[in-house]
Design an enzyme around this catalytic site. Structure first.
Site, short mmCIF file in Angstrom:
data_model
loop_
_atom_site.label_atom_id
_atom_site.label_comp_id
_atom_site.label_asym_id
_atom_site.label_seq_id
_atom_site.Cartn_x
_atom_site.Cartn_y
_atom_site.Cartn_z
N ASP A 1 5.26 20.59 28.90
CA ASP A 1 4.03 21.24 28.47
C ASP A 1 3.50 20.49 27.24
O ASP A 1 4.24 20.24 26.29
CB ASP A 1 4.36 22.70 28.12
CG ASP A 1 3.18 23.49 27.58
OD1 ASP A 1 2.08 22.92 27.44
OD2 ASP A 1 3.36 24.67 27.30
N ASP B 1 -7.59 21.29 33.45
CA ASP B 1 -7.94 22.36 34.39
C ASP B 1 -9.02 23.23 33.76
O ASP B 1 -8.82 23.80 32.69
CB ASP B 1 -6.70 23.19 34.69
CG ASP B 1 -6.89 24.09 35.91
OD1 ASP B 1 -8.03 24.56 36.12
OD2 ASP B 1 -5.91 24.34 36.63
#
Length: 224
Positions: free
Chosen positions: A112, A134
């Site tokens: 992450d 995204d």
């Protein structure tokens, strides 16, 4: 020094999708990951020990299939690049690029991006780039977007003075949100008034967006 809690530490800005992995990508993950890949430990990620040369370090969060990052690394041998991606087929693809191009200035991690930033020392980065994150287009999902006020505070902590953040998106409302939250934070100034952003290669997601007729927004901010 404590770090600000990022909303995505609970609500992630990504979904891990394994997808189809080719034989070549699987082979690269098995054989090349030990050479170019990094696994985060509980302690800080010491960038000075990761790269063979002392040079400015640029972090890219979400490099996709890695073609654009490999091109940047090839064209900028005096810059070290740390690429972050959670999509393993993309990592496998970039590993083959790194090996075939004999890139010595590129390292990767399957983590992450917020976690990676949190593990870095303060002011250890020259720049951070996030291309086509995204967009989470549905309004009820906007809280999952990566670019949020707490994330910008974290960027400010990790980027050197006069360092930069370069972002790109093909979603207008996300571009407006990015511009707004950066301008609301006193630690960055927008370089849009200069009329240009740093040059970058075309990405896979950008190509897809252009085919759909989407406009591309490049946003560039400098740390002060």
């Amino acid at each position: 020094m404590s770090h600000p809690q990022h909303p995505n530490s609970v609500i992630r800005s990504f979904v891990r999708r394994e997808g189809r992995i080719t034989v070549a990508q699987k082979k690269a993950l098995e054989q090349l990951w030990p050479k170019y890949g990094l696994a985060l430990q509980d302690d800080n990620l010491e960038l000075a020990s990761i790269f063979s040369t002392q040079a400015p370090i640029v972090l890219e969060i979400g490099f996709g299939n890695g073609d654009s990052l490999a091109q940047q690394a090839l064209e900028n041998p005096t810059i070290n690049f740390l690429g972050v991606e959670v999509y393993r087929p993309g990592i496998g693809h970039l590993l083959t690029q790194i090996e075939s191009l004999a890139l010595t200035n590129t390292r990767l991690t399957n983590e992450d991006g917020v976690k990676v930033l949190t593990n870095l020392a303060a002011q250890s980065l020259t720049g951070v780039q996030v291309f086509f994150p995204d967009p989470w287009p549905k309004k009820r999902h906007h809280k999952r977007r990566l670019i949020q006020p707490a994330f910008i505070k974290l960027l400010w902590d990790k980027i050197q003075p006069q360092g930069w953040v370069h972002l790109a998106t093909d979603w207008e409302d996300y571009a407006l949100q990015i511009d707004r939250v950066f301008k609301e934070y006193a630690g960055f100034i927008s370089c849009a008034e200069m009329g240009h952003a740093p040059q970058r290669p075309l990405t896979k997601f950008e190509h897809r967006g252009k085919k759909l007729g989407h406009k591309i927004w490049d946003l560039w901010f400098k740390r002060i």
